[in-house]
Design an enzyme around this catalytic site. Structure first.
Site, mmCIF file in Angstrom:
data_model
loop_
_atom_site.group_PDB
_atom_site.id
_atom_site.type_symbol
_atom_site.label_atom_id
_atom_site.label_comp_id
_atom_site.label_asym_id
_atom_site.label_seq_id
_atom_site.Cartn_x
_atom_site.Cartn_y
_atom_site.Cartn_z
ATOM 1 N N SER A 127 0.843 -1.192 0.000
ATOM 2 C CA SER A 127 0.000 0.000 0.000
ATOM 3 C C SER A 127 0.878 1.241 0.000
ATOM 4 O O SER A 127 2.093 1.160 0.127
ATOM 5 C CB SER A 127 -0.922 0.009 1.219
ATOM 6 O OG SER A 127 -0.196 0.422 2.355
ATOM 7 N N LYS A 128 0.209 2.386 -0.125
ATOM 8 C CA LYS A 128 0.949 3.645 -0.286
ATOM 9 C C LYS A 128 1.903 3.919 0.872
ATOM 10 O O LYS A 128 2.881 4.640 0.710
ATOM 11 C CB LYS A 128 -0.027 4.801 -0.449
ATOM 12 C CG LYS A 128 -0.578 4.839 -1.870
ATOM 13 C CD LYS A 128 -1.288 6.130 -2.168
ATOM 14 C CE LYS A 128 -1.857 6.091 -3.570
ATOM 15 N NZ LYS A 128 -3.225 6.544 -3.670
ATOM 16 N N ARG A 129 1.583 3.348 2.039
ATOM 17 C CA ARG A 129 2.476 3.661 3.152
ATOM 18 C C ARG A 129 3.842 2.988 2.977
ATOM 19 O O ARG A 129 4.812 3.356 3.632
ATOM 20 C CB ARG A 129 1.814 3.323 4.492
ATOM 21 C CG ARG A 129 1.876 1.896 4.901
ATOM 22 C CD ARG A 129 0.955 1.596 6.064
ATOM 23 N NE ARG A 129 0.516 0.234 5.973
ATOM 24 C CZ ARG A 129 1.180 -0.799 6.463
ATOM 25 N NH1 ARG A 129 2.313 -0.612 7.107
ATOM 26 N NH2 ARG A 129 0.722 -2.015 6.320
ATOM 27 N N HIS A 130 3.948 2.008 2.078
ATOM 28 C CA HIS A 130 5.245 1.378 1.809
ATOM 29 C C HIS A 130 6.041 2.143 0.751
ATOM 30 O O HIS A 130 7.241 1.979 0.629
ATOM 31 C CB HIS A 130 5.056 -0.057 1.316
ATOM 32 C CG HIS A 130 4.326 -0.928 2.283
ATOM 33 N ND1 HIS A 130 3.031 -1.337 2.087
ATOM 34 C CD2 HIS A 130 4.709 -1.432 3.477
ATOM 35 C CE1 HIS A 130 2.647 -2.073 3.105
ATOM 36 N NE2 HIS A 130 3.640 -2.151 3.968
#
Ligand code: GLU
Length: 486
Positions: free
Chosen positions: A260-263
């Site tokens: 996801s974008k947090r990665h």
């Protein structure tokens, strides 16, 4: 063997995801390998989540990756249109066919009634399966409900289809990637195939489209396995040939959670904006599930296509290692021909006034800064000190320039450099001599160079010093060096 026809069918509810790019690639490779066709279909039945911007992004990203489709929304083909929202008049005929054969029925349940059923299942800690309340409604009952103003949804009669074509409630299929798969269909509730507003649902539209587009192999993410059972039953109920299915393992983040974008970036266009080359991206995603027979990982799509065998794709999940992608990207940057590299770096140089440099100086600047680039965007910072009059010191640069030894070195450097002929070769010699002189005074050559580098660039590391002086030029070098003397 019948013609291989595969497809990628993204829903335009976001920019093209890197996982969808991998699915597209594996379909593309399978088509190439088998002289087949690779088809793009836009699945935009969910109007609320769809936008033209996302559709354009999907087109642009696939093209940038070199995954050109043979048939699709913009190029057409014999079985189009290839955008689901333009196919709405195609679906009712097949709904009617299922209704007539008893494989589908009208369901008048209101959202509130369905919510109540769900809540009850939840309270009893049971998985929710539709009660089938409407399966046996008589014509009079239906008329009455219609008169109340209720608009029916259409549900698929799972058990009727299952028992018409199979001996038990177990449905099995041979997945090209995962092998033999099975499911107890009594756990599948009668699912909606057409909403009360007349719109087909995903599981229905996808079958009709794949059937009419003569898709031979459906290759997609394993998150669709549970849909595959439903879809097989629809094919069978329609008397259509069931395509072969291949389900790819998921792509997980390094911490093994869903990517996801947090990665980091997840959309192809975001990777590109960050400075990844599409060549590196496509090579990298190919390795998420596939491995080259010769162990040589750096490969173009054409080379991969030759070596690609769908049944050798790993059935397990793959880890998306951003570090490996970065390594690959730096490799691909190194391999770029100079003019191509320059072209690709341009978007990352927009903030500078390039007219400050002659074309020769510009080329030299790129030559001496390209080596450590991991991302194309790294160039923005790498060339910062070539532009503008003043130096912007970083912390180390500032500390370095202010040491006593640096100050002494610079006081010696300025008058000497004023007499130097400013050519690459000469600068090389002069600097060498300069370092040697200071070495005799007990100053290490690297300390001497740090002083000059810090004064001229504001930093303690960077590109080759002779090259920097050459590009920055004599006048600016001396002005900066003088300014650095306290
Ligand atoms: N529109 C679906 C998705 O984006 C396609 C699934 C399929 O390939 O059947 O997940």
């Amino acid at each position: 063997m019948e013609e291989v026809r595969v497809r990628i069918a993204p829903s335009p509810s976001g920019n093209l995801h890197i996982g969808t790019a991998r699915t597209a690639l594996f379909n593309y490779l399978f088509a190439k390998k088998n002289n087949g066709k690779f088809i793009l279909r836009i699945e935009d039945t969910d109007a609320e989540r769809t936008s033209q911007e996302y559709i354009d992004n999907i087109f642009d990203s696939l093209k940038a990756l070199g995954l050109n489709w043979d048939e699709g929304p913009d190029v057409g083909g014999p079985y189009g249109p290839y955008t689901q929202s333009k196919r709405f008049d195609i679906y009712p005929k097949y709904i009617q066919k299922l209704l007539d054969a008893g494989y589908a029925y009208e369901c008048f349940c209101t959202p509130e009634e369905l919510e109540a059923e769900k809540a009850e299942a939840h309270a009893n800690k049971k998985p929710y399966v539709y009660s089938r309340k409407c399966v046996n409604l008589t014509e009079e009952e239906k008329e009455k409900l219609r008169a109340e103003g209720r608009k029916p949804a259409i549900r698929f009669n799972v058990q009727k289809a299952q028992h018409a074509f199979h001996d038990s409630s177990i449905l099995t299929f041979d997945d090209i990637v995962k092998g033999h798969l099975h499911m107890d269909t009594s756990l599948i509730g009668d699912f909606v195939i057409q909403k009360s507003n007349g719109a087909p649902t995903y599981n229905f539209a996808v079958v009709i489209d794949d059937m009419l587009m003569k898709i031979s192999h459906v290759i997609r993410g394993e998150d669709h396995i549970s849909n595959t059972y439903k879809q097989i039953l629809i094919y069978e109920a329609l008397g259509a040939e069931v395509p072969k299915f291949g389900h790819l393992g998921m792509i997980l983040a390094p911490d093994r959670s869903k990517l996801s974008k947090r990665h980091g970036a997840t959309a192809v266009s975001d990777f590109v904006k960050e400075g990844y080359l599409t060549e590196a991206l496509i090579n990298f995603v190919a390795l998420l599930g596939w491995s080259p027979s010769d162990g040589q990982e750096i490969k173009t799509v054409d080379e991969i296509a030759k070596d690609f065998r769908i049944n050798e794709i790993s059935s397990s999940n793959s880890i998306f290692e951003y570090d490996k992608l970065k390594w690959m990207n730096s490799h691909y940057i190194k391999m770029l021909p100079f003019d191509e590299l320059k072209k690709r770096l341009m978007p990352y140089l927009e903030k500078y006034d390039l007219s400050e440099l002659t074309p020769q100086q510009f080329d030299k600047m790129i030559e001496i800064t390209r080596e450590p680039l991991v991302l194309l965007s790294d160039i923005t910072d790498a060339v910062e000190y070539f532009f503008g009059e003043d130096v912007h010191y970083d912390k180390k640069g500032e500390d370095t320039v202010n040491t006593e030894v640096s100050q002494n070195v610079l006081k010696d450097f300025v008058p000497k450099a004023e007499s130097w002929e400013w050519t690459d070769e000469n600068l090389h010699q002069k600097l060498e001599q300069f370092r040697a002189d200071w070495k005799e005074k007990g100053v290490k050559p690297k300390v001497t160079m740090w002083a000059i580098r810090a004064a001229v660039t504001g930093r303690t590391c960077g590109a080759d010093m002779v090259g920097i002086l050459d590009v920055i030029g004599k006048d600016k070098t001396l002005r900066r060096a003088k300014k650095a003397i306290k």
